[in-house]
Every structure is written in structure tokens, then in C-alpha cells.
Write a protein that holds these residues in place. Structure first.
Motif, PDB file in Angstrom:
ATOM      1  N   MET A 134      51.572 -15.584  17.748  1.00 16.35           N
ATOM      2  CA  MET A 134      51.624 -15.824  19.192  1.00 16.35           C
ATOM      3  C   MET A 134      52.461 -14.608  19.818  1.00 16.35           C
ATOM      4  O   MET A 134      52.511 -14.035  20.659  1.00 16.35           O
ATOM      5  CB  MET A 134      52.285 -17.001  19.650  1.00 16.35           C
ATOM      6  N   ASP A 135      53.548 -14.280  18.968  1.00 15.01           N
ATOM      7  CA  ASP A 135      54.651 -13.145  19.442  1.00 15.01           C
ATOM      8  C   ASP A 135      53.723 -11.849  19.174  1.00 15.01           C
ATOM      9  O   ASP A 135      53.842 -11.265  20.291  1.00 15.01           O
ATOM     10  CB  ASP A 135      55.491 -13.125  18.326  1.00 15.01           C
ATOM     11  N   GLU A 136      53.042 -11.639  18.547  1.00 14.84           N
ATOM     12  CA  GLU A 136      52.296  -9.999  18.396  1.00 14.84           C
ATOM     13  C   GLU A 136      51.354 -10.580  19.408  1.00 14.84           C
ATOM     14  O   GLU A 136      50.930  -9.267  20.026  1.00 14.84           O
ATOM     15  CB  GLU A 136      51.623 -10.058  17.039  1.00 14.84           C
ATOM     16  N   GLY A 137      50.607 -11.538  19.628  1.00 16.06           N
ATOM     17  CA  GLY A 137      49.658 -11.611  20.745  1.00 16.06           C
ATOM     18  C   GLY A 137      50.121 -11.063  21.910  1.00 16.06           C
ATOM     19  O   GLY A 137      49.502 -10.373  22.644  1.00 16.06           O
ATOM     20  N   PHE A 138      51.408 -11.326  22.347  1.00 15.79           N
ATOM     21  CA  PHE A 138      51.901 -10.881  23.683  1.00 15.79           C
ATOM     22  C   PHE A 138      52.167  -9.370  23.608  1.00 15.79           C
ATOM     23  O   PHE A 138      51.534  -8.835  24.638  1.00 15.79           O
ATOM     24  CB  PHE A 138      53.243 -11.685  23.776  1.00 15.79           C
ATOM     25  N   HIS A 139      52.849  -8.963  22.595  1.00 16.63           N
ATOM     26  CA  HIS A 139      53.092  -7.495  22.586  1.00 16.63           C
ATOM     27  C   HIS A 139      51.752  -6.711  22.422  1.00 16.63           C
ATOM     28  O   HIS A 139      51.635  -5.626  22.977  1.00 16.63           O
ATOM     29  CB  HIS A 139      53.957  -7.263  21.338  1.00 16.63           C
ATOM     30  N   VAL A 140      50.758  -7.246  21.714  1.00 18.45           N
ATOM     31  CA  VAL A 140      49.527  -6.317  21.514  1.00 18.45           C
ATOM     32  C   VAL A 140      48.901  -6.429  23.005  1.00 18.45           C
ATOM     33  O   VAL A 140      48.335  -5.374  23.377  1.00 18.45           O
ATOM     34  CB  VAL A 140      48.697  -7.153  20.398  1.00 18.45           C
ATOM     35  N   ARG A 141      48.723  -7.326  23.692  1.00 23.59           N
ATOM     36  CA  ARG A 141      48.338  -7.572  25.018  1.00 23.59           C
ATOM     37  C   ARG A 141      48.745  -6.704  26.073  1.00 23.59           C
ATOM     38  O   ARG A 141      48.310  -5.847  27.035  1.00 23.59           O
ATOM     39  CB  ARG A 141      48.086  -8.969  25.413  1.00 23.59           C
ATOM     40  N   LEU A 142      50.206  -6.513  25.843  1.00 30.45           N
ATOM     41  CA  LEU A 142      50.831  -5.872  26.719  1.00 30.45           C
ATOM     42  C   LEU A 142      50.754  -4.274  26.375  1.00 30.45           C
ATOM     43  O   LEU A 142      50.698  -3.494  27.505  1.00 30.45           O
ATOM     44  CB  LEU A 142      52.453  -6.143  26.560  1.00 30.45           C
ATOM     45  N   CYS A 143      50.583  -4.085  25.385  1.00 27.81           N
ATOM     46  CA  CYS A 143      50.346  -2.838  25.026  1.00 27.81           C
ATOM     47  C   CYS A 143      49.090  -2.230  25.303  1.00 27.81           C
ATOM     48  O   CYS A 143      48.876  -1.127  25.857  1.00 27.81           O
ATOM     49  CB  CYS A 143      50.450  -2.445  23.415  1.00 27.81           C
ATOM     50  N   ALA A 144      47.951  -2.990  25.498  1.00 31.54           N
ATOM     51  CA  ALA A 144      46.648  -2.592  25.760  1.00 31.54           C
ATOM     52  C   ALA A 144      46.618  -2.409  27.383  1.00 31.54           C
ATOM     53  O   ALA A 144      45.618  -1.882  27.656  1.00 31.54           O
ATOM     54  CB  ALA A 144      45.920  -3.601  25.408  1.00 31.54           C
ATOM     55  N   LEU A 145      47.646  -2.933  28.035  1.00 29.59           N
ATOM     56  CA  LEU A 145      47.854  -2.691  29.271  1.00 29.59           C
ATOM     57  C   LEU A 145      47.893  -1.146  29.625  1.00 29.59           C
ATOM     58  O   LEU A 145      47.344  -0.673  31.095  1.00 29.59           O
ATOM     59  CB  LEU A 145      48.809  -3.509  30.177  1.00 29.59           C
ATOM     60  N   ALA A 146      48.355  -0.425  28.824  1.00 31.85           N
ATOM     61  CA  ALA A 146      48.478   0.841  28.823  1.00 31.85           C
ATOM     62  C   ALA A 146      47.091   1.569  29.230  1.00 31.85           C
ATOM     63  O   ALA A 146      47.177   2.854  29.690  1.00 31.85           O
ATOM     64  CB  ALA A 146      49.640   1.462  27.923  1.00 31.85           C
ATOM     65  N   GLY A 147      46.320   1.194  28.396  1.00 28.09           N
ATOM     66  CA  GLY A 147      44.757   1.997  28.719  1.00 28.09           C
ATOM     67  C   GLY A 147      44.687   2.933  27.623  1.00 28.09           C
ATOM     68  O   GLY A 147      43.905   3.830  27.609  1.00 28.09           O
ATOM     69  N   ASN A 148      45.485   2.968  26.655  1.00 25.74           N
ATOM     70  CA  ASN A 148      45.795   4.180  25.663  1.00 25.74           C
ATOM     71  C   ASN A 148      45.480   3.653  24.360  1.00 25.74           C
ATOM     72  O   ASN A 148      46.209   2.965  23.703  1.00 25.74           O
ATOM     73  CB  ASN A 148      47.235   5.066  25.772  1.00 25.74           C
ATOM     74  N   PRO A 149      44.278   3.839  23.771  1.00 28.50           N
ATOM     75  CA  PRO A 149      43.991   3.263  22.412  1.00 28.50           C
ATOM     76  C   PRO A 149      44.754   3.960  21.481  1.00 28.50           C
ATOM     77  O   PRO A 149      44.908   3.148  20.270  1.00 28.50           O
ATOM     78  CB  PRO A 149      42.268   3.707  22.230  1.00 28.50           C
ATOM     79  N   GLU A 150      45.241   5.206  21.232  1.00 31.85           N
ATOM     80  CA  GLU A 150      46.420   5.660  20.535  1.00 31.85           C
ATOM     81  C   GLU A 150      47.456   4.808  20.194  1.00 31.85           C
ATOM     82  O   GLU A 150      47.814   4.453  19.157  1.00 31.85           O
ATOM     83  CB  GLU A 150      46.514   6.841  20.590  1.00 31.85           C
ATOM     84  N   PHE A 151      48.061   4.206  21.425  1.00 32.21           N
ATOM     85  CA  PHE A 151      49.128   3.182  21.317  1.00 32.21           C
ATOM     86  C   PHE A 151      48.808   1.956  20.621  1.00 32.21           C
ATOM     87  O   PHE A 151      49.371   1.325  19.705  1.00 32.21           O
ATOM     88  CB  PHE A 151      49.633   2.779  22.851  1.00 32.21           C
ATOM     89  N   ASP A 152      47.454   1.218  20.905  1.00 31.05           N
ATOM     90  CA  ASP A 152      47.004   0.311  20.214  1.00 31.05           C
ATOM     91  C   ASP A 152      46.954   0.532  18.754  1.00 31.05           C
ATOM     92  O   ASP A 152      47.512  -0.576  17.971  1.00 31.05           O
ATOM     93  CB  ASP A 152      45.599   0.055  20.689  1.00 31.05           C
ATOM     94  N   SER A 153      46.460   1.607  18.258  1.00 28.78           N
ATOM     95  CA  SER A 153      46.121   1.843  16.996  1.00 28.78           C
ATOM     96  C   SER A 153      47.485   2.169  16.144  1.00 28.78           C
ATOM     97  O   SER A 153      47.859   1.516  15.109  1.00 28.78           O
ATOM     98  CB  SER A 153      45.525   3.258  16.743  1.00 28.78           C
ATOM     99  N   MET A 154      48.467   2.698  16.783  1.00 27.80           N
ATOM    100  CA  MET A 154      49.677   2.605  16.177  1.00 27.80           C
ATOM    101  C   MET A 154      50.465   1.481  15.931  1.00 27.80           C
ATOM    102  O   MET A 154      51.188   1.346  15.021  1.00 27.80           O
ATOM    103  CB  MET A 154      50.681   3.903  17.146  1.00 27.80           C
ATOM    104  N   LEU A 155      50.409   0.857  17.224  1.00 31.86           N
ATOM    105  CA  LEU A 155      51.278  -0.635  16.968  1.00 31.86           C
ATOM    106  C   LEU A 155      50.608  -1.439  16.034  1.00 31.86           C
ATOM    107  O   LEU A 155      51.274  -2.039  15.305  1.00 31.86           O
ATOM    108  CB  LEU A 155      51.343  -1.262  18.430  1.00 31.86           C
TER     109      LEU A 155
END
Length: 235
Positions: A134-155
């Protein structure tokens, strides 16, 4: 129906996924040398795809390779965990800033709905794996709002390499009653995201992550105690 053998890439992908889980969960003990023959037998694979999967995990930081010696589980140290938390803070703050600039209101509302759905369950849960999801779910979803898949991959990479220590840390936090405070930090970041207050939002996110970073020594001590605890059924 005629059964077909999996393509080599399918085999490598299967091995990669299983080995990544094992490495993330420290089924290999810190700095332990991996026995490739034993792994190949356990996973039902030949050495060639196994080695390709292992090399991928070396490139991603889950394993180490020493010339002439072979593959080893990554080390576990307070300094290493500190560095991962530091990287996580940098990635998530950059993603949050980009999300404030780019994310549509409807997408932010989706993140708010996720927090509304999970907040109660987070407060009640005693399962560290469930808490972490649940904790990661929040952070991953927030990161995805940036619209940058490189951020998603690094996280995703950092989350995988720090997950075991974080699960132990969350278990300890639950025992001390500090988990509810953690979720309230998510609510604060969300409120600042909705307000598009970039400076305050990034400061709140950095403080949220660095609070646990500064407990790296204790988190690693607890992780070592868990890794080396006698396993059920062991002689």
C-alpha cells in the motif's frame, strides 16, 4: 493442441523474475556466493539463460559479480541503504515537481481516491508485506503522474533493492504505533500536490523519505536479525 517450448527470452524472463524476487527478499544471504549449478537445478534451467538472468540482476544492482569467483548476493550495510534512500528521495522529489507542472486534475483525483481507499486498511493492517504494497502503491502512482517512464523505471529499481529492509522497518514501525503517522505524511504530500505548491510539496516528500533514511543503521540491524534468524523446519 501441440505444445511448444518457450522461447529463450521467455525462459530468461521467467528466471529473471524469480531470481529478482529471491535477491530482493534476501533468500541469498548478504555477500553470499551463488551456486549456479544448484540454482539451475532448483529453477529447472540450463546455465546459459540462468547466467543471462544473473547478469541482468548485476546490471540492476541486485547482485554482484567478481571476476574469477562468480555471482554474489549484494552486501547489506547502513551506508548502502542510506544511499538508496537518498536516491529515492531525489527521484521522487523530481517526479513530484514534474507532476505538479504536468498532471491533470483528474489524474491527481485518481491518486486521492487511491489514498482514500487504502488509508483505513493501512491503519488496521499488521502484515508488513501488505503495508509495504500500500505504501509503495501511493508512491508509484504519484511518480507516474510525472508522465516520465524513466522516473518510473528508476523508482522501481530502487524500491526493489530496498524493499526487504523497508518491510522490516514497517514491521517495527507497526509495533511502535508509528505507521499511522506515515500515512498522514502521504495525505500532506497529496494536499500540497492538489494545491500545486511545488516547494512545500517537495520539502514534505523529502522530509517523509529522509526520516526513514536517517534510521538506516537500525533498519539494517533489524534486517540482519531477521535474515539470520532460525528458519522454521531448520535443523
Amino acid at each position: 493442441m501441440i505444445e511448444t517450448q518457450p522461447m529463450p527470452e521467455d525462459t530468461v524472463g521467467r528466471l529473471y523474475g524469480e531470481l529478482r524476487r529471491m535477491a530482493a527478499d534476501f533468500e541469498f544471504r548478504p555477500s553470499e556466493r551463488l551456486n549456479e549449478s544448484r540454482l539451475a537445478l532448483r529453477l529447472g534451467a540450463s546455465r546459459t539463460p540462468l547466467r543471462e538472468a544473473l547478469n541482468r540482476l548485476v546490471a540492476e544492482g541486485f547482485l554482484d559479480f567478481r571476476s574469477g569467483q562468480g555471482f554474489f548476493c549484494r552486501a547489506l550495510s547502513p551506508e548502502g541503504i542510506f544511499h538508496l534512500y537518498e536516491a529515492r528521495a531525489a527521484i521522487e522529489c523530481a517526479a513530484l515537481g514534474a507532476a505538479i507542472d504536468r498532471a491533470e486534475d483528474a489524474a491527481i483525483a485518481g491518486l486521492a481516491a487511491y489514498l482514500d481507499r487504502t488509508e483505513g486498511a493501512y491503519d488496521r493492517s499488521t502484515d508488513p508485506v501488505e503495508l509495504l504494497e500500500m505504501d509503495e502503491g501511493f508512491h508509484v502512482r504519484l511518480c507516474a503522474l510525472a508522465g516520465n517512464p524513466e522516473f518510473d523505471s528508476m523508482l522501481s529499481n530502487v524500491n526493489g533493492r530496498i524493499r526487504y529492509v523497508r518491510s522490516i522497518d514497517l514491521k517495527q514501525m507497526r509495533a511502535s504505533g508509528a505507521v499511522t503517522e506515515r500515512m498522514s505524511a502521504h495525505r500532506r504530500v497529496l494536499q500540497l500536490l492538489i494545491a500545486r505548491d511545488k516547494t512545500a510539496a517537495m520539502d514534505a516528500m523529502r522530509a517523509h523519505i529522509e526520516k526513514r533514511r536517517d534510521q538506516a543503521t537500525e533498519a539494517v540491524r533489524l534486517a540482519f536479525a531477521d535474515i539470520y534468524a532460525p528458519r522454521e523446519g531448520a535443523e
